[in-house]
Design a protein around this motif. Structure first.
Motif, PDB file in Angstrom:
ATOM      1  N   LEU A  36      41.512 -42.038 -58.156  1.00  0.00           N
ATOM      2  CA  LEU A  36      40.917 -43.303 -57.616  1.00  0.00           C
ATOM      3  C   LEU A  36      42.124 -44.201 -57.137  1.00  0.00           C
ATOM      4  N   ILE A  37      43.237 -44.477 -57.917  1.00  0.00           N
ATOM      5  CA  ILE A  37      44.305 -45.130 -57.033  1.00  0.00           C
ATOM      6  C   ILE A  37      44.727 -44.626 -56.040  1.00  0.00           C
ATOM      7  N   LEU A  38      44.859 -43.313 -55.840  1.00  0.00           N
ATOM      8  CA  LEU A  38      45.375 -42.578 -54.659  1.00  0.00           C
ATOM      9  C   LEU A  38      44.480 -42.778 -53.691  1.00  0.00           C
ATOM     10  N   TYR A  39      43.257 -42.592 -54.031  1.00  0.00           N
ATOM     11  CA  TYR A  39      42.223 -42.695 -52.999  1.00  0.00           C
ATOM     12  C   TYR A  39      42.081 -43.961 -52.141  1.00  0.00           C
ATOM     13  N   GLY A  40      42.159 -45.172 -53.145  1.00  0.00           N
ATOM     14  CA  GLY A  40      42.369 -46.247 -52.730  1.00  0.00           C
ATOM     15  C   GLY A  40      43.308 -46.709 -51.849  1.00  0.00           C
ATOM     16  N   CYS A  41      44.743 -46.113 -52.101  1.00  0.00           N
ATOM     17  CA  CYS A  41      45.789 -46.352 -51.381  1.00  0.00           C
ATOM     18  C   CYS A  41      45.641 -45.537 -49.622  1.00  0.00           C
ATOM     19  N   PHE A  42      44.877 -44.461 -49.533  1.00  0.00           N
ATOM     20  CA  PHE A  42      44.796 -43.613 -48.536  1.00  0.00           C
ATOM     21  C   PHE A  42      43.723 -44.828 -47.438  1.00  0.00           C
ATOM     22  N   VAL A  43      42.622 -45.046 -48.476  1.00  0.00           N
ATOM     23  CA  VAL A  43      41.715 -46.040 -47.547  1.00  0.00           C
ATOM     24  C   VAL A  43      42.319 -47.188 -46.919  1.00  0.00           C
ATOM     25  N   LEU A  44      43.042 -47.846 -47.625  1.00  0.00           N
ATOM     26  CA  LEU A  44      43.784 -49.097 -47.111  1.00  0.00           C
ATOM     27  C   LEU A  44      44.850 -48.728 -45.816  1.00  0.00           C
ATOM     28  N   ALA A  45      45.464 -47.554 -45.852  1.00  0.00           N
ATOM     29  CA  ALA A  45      46.372 -47.260 -45.117  1.00  0.00           C
ATOM     30  C   ALA A  45      45.543 -46.920 -43.657  1.00  0.00           C
ATOM     31  N   THR A  46      44.223 -46.314 -44.003  1.00  0.00           N
ATOM     32  CA  THR A  46      43.313 -46.049 -42.706  1.00  0.00           C
ATOM     33  C   THR A  46      43.038 -47.468 -41.989  1.00  0.00           C
ATOM     34  N   LEU A  47      43.025 -48.320 -42.904  1.00  0.00           N
ATOM     35  CA  LEU A  47      42.333 -49.669 -42.173  1.00  0.00           C
ATOM     36  C   LEU A  47      43.467 -49.923 -41.355  1.00  0.00           C
ATOM     37  N   ALA A  48      44.543 -49.992 -41.767  1.00  0.00           N
ATOM     38  CA  ALA A  48      45.680 -50.479 -40.645  1.00  0.00           C
ATOM     39  C   ALA A  48      45.744 -49.770 -39.190  1.00  0.00           C
ATOM     40  N   ILE A  49      45.354 -48.363 -39.450  1.00  0.00           N
ATOM     41  CA  ILE A  49      45.381 -47.561 -38.313  1.00  0.00           C
ATOM     42  C   ILE A  49      44.231 -48.240 -37.346  1.00  0.00           C
ATOM     43  N   ALA A  50      43.120 -48.449 -38.083  1.00  0.00           N
ATOM     44  CA  ALA A  50      41.810 -49.013 -37.332  1.00  0.00           C
ATOM     45  C   ALA A  50      42.392 -50.195 -36.586  1.00  0.00           C
ATOM     46  N   VAL A  51      43.241 -51.093 -37.330  1.00  0.00           N
ATOM     47  CA  VAL A  51      43.157 -52.598 -36.557  1.00  0.00           C
ATOM     48  C   VAL A  51      44.145 -52.183 -35.205  1.00  0.00           C
ATOM     49  N   LEU A  52      45.103 -51.273 -35.464  1.00  0.00           N
ATOM     50  CA  LEU A  52      45.915 -51.137 -34.401  1.00  0.00           C
ATOM     51  C   LEU A  52      45.324 -50.406 -33.240  1.00  0.00           C
ATOM     52  N   ASP A  53      44.053 -49.559 -33.280  1.00  0.00           N
ATOM     53  CA  ASP A  53      43.328 -49.127 -32.575  1.00  0.00           C
ATOM     54  C   ASP A  53      42.701 -50.318 -31.928  1.00  0.00           C
ATOM     55  N   LEU A  54      42.144 -51.188 -32.664  1.00  0.00           N
ATOM     56  CA  LEU A  54      41.371 -52.486 -32.207  1.00  0.00           C
ATOM     57  C   LEU A  54      42.143 -53.122 -31.110  1.00  0.00           C
ATOM     58  N   GLN A  55      43.581 -53.348 -31.737  1.00  0.00           N
ATOM     59  CA  GLN A  55      44.626 -54.029 -30.755  1.00  0.00           C
ATOM     60  C   GLN A  55      44.816 -53.576 -29.531  1.00  0.00           C
ATOM     61  N   TYR A  56      44.665 -52.023 -29.491  1.00  0.00           N
ATOM     62  CA  TYR A  56      45.149 -51.197 -28.140  1.00  0.00           C
ATOM     63  C   TYR A  56      43.616 -51.389 -27.262  1.00  0.00           C
ATOM     64  N   ILE A  57      42.299 -51.354 -27.950  1.00  0.00           N
ATOM     65  CA  ILE A  57      41.147 -51.388 -27.088  1.00  0.00           C
ATOM     66  C   ILE A  57      40.953 -52.941 -26.393  1.00  0.00           C
ATOM     67  N   HIS A  58      41.400 -53.992 -27.405  1.00  0.00           N
ATOM     68  CA  HIS A  58      41.204 -55.169 -26.795  1.00  0.00           C
ATOM     69  C   HIS A  58      42.099 -55.507 -25.673  1.00  0.00           C
ATOM     70  N   MET A  59      43.495 -55.186 -25.803  1.00  0.00           N
ATOM     71  CA  MET A  59      44.358 -55.430 -24.811  1.00  0.00           C
ATOM     72  C   MET A  59      43.867 -54.691 -23.393  1.00  0.00           C
TER      73      MET A  59
END
Length: 551
Positions: free
Chosen positions: A248-271
């Protein structure tokens, strides 16, 4: 201060200089003077150029009032631009992609260092997250893929649950995540400059409150879409981790890393949305200005009439007769200054006016002729709009500098994940083993790549709209100066388009994404074929060993 009538709608505030022409002082000279107008004491103790030149009973001078109105005018658009980017900025601050000092919050404004404590801790946290993930992967004693496979179980999905899969997935995920966070922090000033430049352009295009609300609502919509993608990816990843070995610890780390990628996509779409909205507004203004310069202003002829006009010169009469007939149909303008020398006239050939002439040719003669003053005004307006178009092109270049390298790494790592899980799913499905977590884990990266290509193409097409609008303008009734201005604007609008590049290596469009997916399918196909060859060799080896044991 009594002259300030409407701060919420600063577009209605007139700015008159001594010559009667509207002026606006540069906002760059007012950055260090913001606090001088917030306190009456500071105003009276300020520099001589900003202090009231009249007595306190008479209020501020005319020059000081213009400066104050100008500052409030700029603040209006800067405030609206930042509010429209509020959802994206909030998420960027939460994951440390933007430092708190970047905003105007009281906590951040008191901070004198570039990195405040929260941003520094989150920044170190992402590095620590990748280290923890590597340690958890290294501590796994045995993987399901390390077992012995026979022809009976060689087609089971567990043959892919190995150390290579986890290392590849973690490497691609954290490379994308850390690059997004690190470059987001160090380029946060560029992010603020893009929004500030957009606010300056908004003051010239006169964007309304509803335009900013639309951008904010669209940003919220894409936040919801990214959340759904994260949830779908997390569900598939959970069952995949459950079968590979619960951690579960490794699973939580992967999910958090996916969150950062999603925010990058949001920044790109907003621009992309910010730039597209300005291009659409510019296109509306151009369409309104060139409306009197269309070929048929009063009434649009039918298609039959247009066909007759097109074929008239070349099919109905000879070139000589057509030229003379057209000179009679199109009455000379007062700007042409026609002159006829009766002495040297000779024996001209009279055109045949009895022939059938399309009715649409007479439509232009009944329209009101554009005066010199109106034409000069249009030339000046087009010159101003050409400058605004150039500013928008510079904003697009700044967006490329801000997100170009991050999007390159995003595409490379995302395509690596697509190839890996696409091969796993295709190999299992080819053998009749439908393992759905592989398919679910493909949804998120595939849609992210499609969104990148979609918005890059939308931004390119939207930036081309001013060119297509200018192509509808007719300069038949205009002067050479107007024609040159139209040519310069058309050339600039066709060349200076908003293009998204992957750090300058290639342009991102729908065509590029289609070629990339075609290459991905080819690689997956080859991997599946190689997998079939490997399993056939296993079956041959097993049959040879079985026959040898029987003998």
């Amino acid at each position: 201060m009594e002259e300030i009538t409407d701060i919420e709608n600063p577009n209605t505030v007139p700015y008159q200089d001594e010559s009667g022409q509207g002026t606006r002082p540069s906002s760059n000279t007012l950055i260090n003077e913001q606090n001088n107008f917030q306190d009456p004491d500071s105003v009276s103790q300020g520099p001589a150029s900003l202090s009231p030149s009249q007595s306190a009973s008479e209020g501020l001078s005319e020059e000081d009032t213009k400066i104050l109105l100008e500052k409030e005018f700029d603040d209006f658009y800067e405030d609206r631009v930042h509010k429209s980017a509020g959802p994206v900025v909030f998420l960027c601050k939460c994951i440390g992609m933007l430092p708190l000092i970047w905003t105007d919050d009281e906590t951040g404004s008191e901070c004198k260092s570039y990195f405040n404590m929260y941003t520094f801790l989150v920044f170190v946290g992402w590095i620590g997250l990748s280290v923890v993930s590597c340690m958890r992967i290294d501590e796994v004693p045995a993987w399901p893929a390390d077992g012995i496979f026979t022809p009976e179980n060689a087609t089971e999905p567990i043959r892919f649950f190995g150390r290579v899969t986890m290392d590849t997935y973690a490497g691609a995920l954290y490379a994308n995540c850390i690059v997004a966070v690190v470059f987001g922090v160090f380029k946060s000033r560029k992010f603020a400059e893009v929004l500030f430049t957009a606010a300056e352009i908004d003051s010239q295009l006169e964007l309304k409150e509803k335009h900013y609300n639309k951008i904010k609502n669209k940003s919220v919509f894409w936040v919801v879409v990214e959340i759904l993608l994260i949830i779908s990816h997390s569900v598939g990843l959970f069952f995949f981790m459950e079968d590979a070995g619960r951690d579960l610890i490794l699973y939580g780390c992967f999910v958090l890393a996916t969150l950062a990628i999603a925010v990058l996509d949001l920044q790109y779409i907003h621009m992309c949305m910010v730039l597209c909205k300005r291009y659409r507004m510019l296109n509306k203004i151009i369409g309104h200005i060139i409306k009197p310069f269309k070929t048929f202003r009063s009434e649009e002829p039918s298609n039959e009439m247009l066909q007759k006009i097109i074929h008239y010169r070349w099919e109905s009469v000879k070139k000589e007769e057509a030229r003379n007939t057209f000179d009679q149909i199109w009455e000379p303008s007062e700007k042409d200054n026609p002159s006829v020398d009766m002495d040297n006239l000779g024996n001209p050939v009279k055109p045949d006016f009895n022939q059938e002439v399309p009715v649409a040719l007479w439509m232009k003669g009944g329209e009101k002729e554009i005066s010199r003053e109106e034409e000069t005004t249009v030339i000046l307006q087009l010159d101003i709009l050409r400058g605004i178009h150039s500013d928008l092109h510079n904003v697009g270049q700044e967006i490329n500098q801000l997100l170009g390298f991050q999007m390159l790494i995003n595409l490379i790592t995302t395509l690596l994940v697509i190839v890996m899980f696409g091969f796993y799913f295709a190999a299992c499905a080819y053998d009749g083993k439908f393992y759905w977590p592989f398919l679910v884990m493909l949804f998120s990266p595939i849609f992210r790549v499609l969104f990148i290509g979609h918005w890059a193409q939308v931004m390119k097409d939207t930036s081309m709209k001013p060119f297509w609008t200018m192509s509808q303008m007719s300069t038949l009734d205009g002067s050479p100066k107007l024609e040159r201005q139209v040519q310069k604007f058309s050339l600039q609008a066709s060349q200076k388009t908003a293009r998204v590049t992957a750090a300058g290596y290639f342009y991102i469009t729908r065509g590029t994404i289609t070629k990339i997916f075609g290459l991905v399918f080819l690689v997956v196909f080859l991997l599946v074929k190689f997998d079939r060859l490997e399993r056939s060799s296993i079956e041959v080896t097993a049959s040879v060993s079985a026959s040898a044991s029987d003998a």
